[in-house]
Design an enzyme around this catalytic site. Structure first.
Site, PDB file in Angstrom:
ATOM      1  N   ARG A  49      -0.831   4.830   2.099  1.00  0.00           N
ATOM      2  CA  ARG A  49       0.431   5.495   2.409  1.00  0.00           C
ATOM      3  C   ARG A  49       1.039   6.085   1.143  1.00  0.00           C
ATOM      4  O   ARG A  49       1.202   5.409   0.134  1.00  0.00           O
ATOM      5  CB  ARG A  49       1.413   4.500   3.043  1.00  0.00           C
ATOM      6  CG  ARG A  49       2.846   4.988   3.193  1.00  0.00           C
ATOM      7  CD  ARG A  49       2.988   5.953   4.362  1.00  0.00           C
ATOM      8  NE  ARG A  49       4.294   6.582   4.396  1.00  0.00           N
ATOM      9  CZ  ARG A  49       5.302   6.190   5.149  1.00  0.00           C
ATOM     10  NH1 ARG A  49       5.174   5.142   5.937  1.00  0.00           N
ATOM     11  NH2 ARG A  49       6.445   6.839   5.131  1.00  0.00           N
ATOM     12  N   ARG A  72       1.397  11.019   7.315  1.00  0.00           N
ATOM     13  CA  ARG A  72       1.088   9.722   6.707  1.00  0.00           C
ATOM     14  C   ARG A  72      -0.170   9.094   7.269  1.00  0.00           C
ATOM     15  O   ARG A  72      -0.498   9.279   8.434  1.00  0.00           O
ATOM     16  CB  ARG A  72       2.261   8.770   6.856  1.00  0.00           C
ATOM     17  CG  ARG A  72       2.722   8.628   8.282  1.00  0.00           C
ATOM     18  CD  ARG A  72       4.151   8.214   8.397  1.00  0.00           C
ATOM     19  NE  ARG A  72       5.005   9.237   7.851  1.00  0.00           N
ATOM     20  CZ  ARG A  72       6.309   9.297   7.990  1.00  0.00           C
ATOM     21  NH1 ARG A  72       6.932   8.383   8.656  1.00  0.00           N
ATOM     22  NH2 ARG A  72       7.009  10.260   7.477  1.00  0.00           N
ATOM     23  N   ASP A  75       2.309   4.342   9.129  1.00  0.00           N
ATOM     24  CA  ASP A  75       3.732   4.043   9.096  1.00  0.00           C
ATOM     25  C   ASP A  75       3.937   2.770   9.910  1.00  0.00           C
ATOM     26  O   ASP A  75       3.466   2.688  11.046  1.00  0.00           O
ATOM     27  CB  ASP A  75       4.512   5.213   9.715  1.00  0.00           C
ATOM     28  CG  ASP A  75       6.010   5.111   9.512  1.00  0.00           C
ATOM     29  OD1 ASP A  75       6.439   4.435   8.564  1.00  0.00           O
ATOM     30  OD2 ASP A  75       6.749   5.723  10.303  1.00  0.00           O
ATOM     31  N   ASP A 116       7.019   0.374  11.084  1.00  0.00           N
ATOM     32  CA  ASP A 116       8.484   0.256  11.142  1.00  0.00           C
ATOM     33  C   ASP A 116       8.907  -0.958  11.941  1.00  0.00           C
ATOM     34  O   ASP A 116       8.434  -1.165  13.067  1.00  0.00           O
ATOM     35  CB  ASP A 116       9.098   1.494  11.825  1.00  0.00           C
ATOM     36  CG  ASP A 116       9.070   2.723  10.954  1.00  0.00           C
ATOM     37  OD1 ASP A 116       9.100   2.588   9.727  1.00  0.00           O
ATOM     38  OD2 ASP A 116       9.031   3.828  11.524  1.00  0.00           O
TER      39      ASP A 116
END
Length: 156
Positions: free
Chosen positions: A87, A96, A99, A101
């Site tokens: 990343r 990317r 990711d 989250d």
């Protein structure tokens, strides 16, 4: 630092560079192997067009885990997994390789420089709400989903 009891955590995963599907599946495996963490369920994979960004379509999923790890240490672990996947953050919303989250951390409300939970944009993203509704339909209303009908997303 550890939490004493297991906390239900929902995690958004996405990638649109390289082997995006492989990166998402590797992240699922890596998160499932974190200490004091149990993988409960992974949503289907979805293909979605970038939102507020350019680049190839994303592969997305939502993961449900239970963990005794506190939110900040879990965030560090997620960022380590992103870094291992290559990343880079050259600019806001850049394409990317991975990711990861934190969407929800139990019922916690966290608003700090490092972490905001619930994730501040999750209700505006079909690529989060569609897979989240698979795992936890009680957390996503039909009204929320209908508001995002204009966002292209496809279960794969």
């Amino acid at each position: 630092m550890m939490h004493r009891e297991m906390v239900s955590v929902f995690v958004g995963l996405g990638a649109n560079l390289g082997n995006a599907q492989g990166a998402v599946m590797q992240a699922v495996e890596s998160i499932g192997k974190l200490p004091n963490t149990q993988l409960i369920q992974c949503s289907s994979l979805y293909r979605s067009a970038p939102v507020d960004a350019t680049g190839p379509d994303y592969i997305n999923a939502v993961l449900h885990i239970e963990s005794r790890i506190n939110a900040y240490d879990l965030l560090d672990a997620f960022q380590d997994i992103e870094n291992l996947a290559g990343r880079a953050r050259p600019y806001l919303n850049a394409p990317r390789t991975l990711d990861v989250d934190m969407l929800l951390f139990g019922s916690a409300s966290i608003d700090s420089l490092r972490l905001t939970v619930p994730h501040p944009r999750m209700r505006a993203r079909a690529f989060v709400l569609r897979p989240l509704s698979e795992l936890a339909p009680h957390l996503v209303s039909d009204v929320d989903l209908r508001k995002l009908d204009d966002q292209l997303i496809q279960k794969i």
